[in-house]
Design a protein around this motif. Sequence first.
Motif: not given
Length: 65
Positions: A3-8, A16-25
Amino acid sequence: MDVDENLPRRPGDALADLARQDLDPLSVDELNARIAALEGEIARTRARIEYAVNHRASAEALFRR
């Protein structure tokens, strides 16, 4: 494909930080607020693209004369 492959790859990159954020909580209301904020940013970005395209077309028309 990761998933992170297309991120800067810049350090401190907000996207990139936003895409890695855990959405579970996050609650459903928090997720809906996140979506609304992201949709607002998408609209702002699209408006900037439109401005840039129109500005370039205007400049090209001016200098083509």
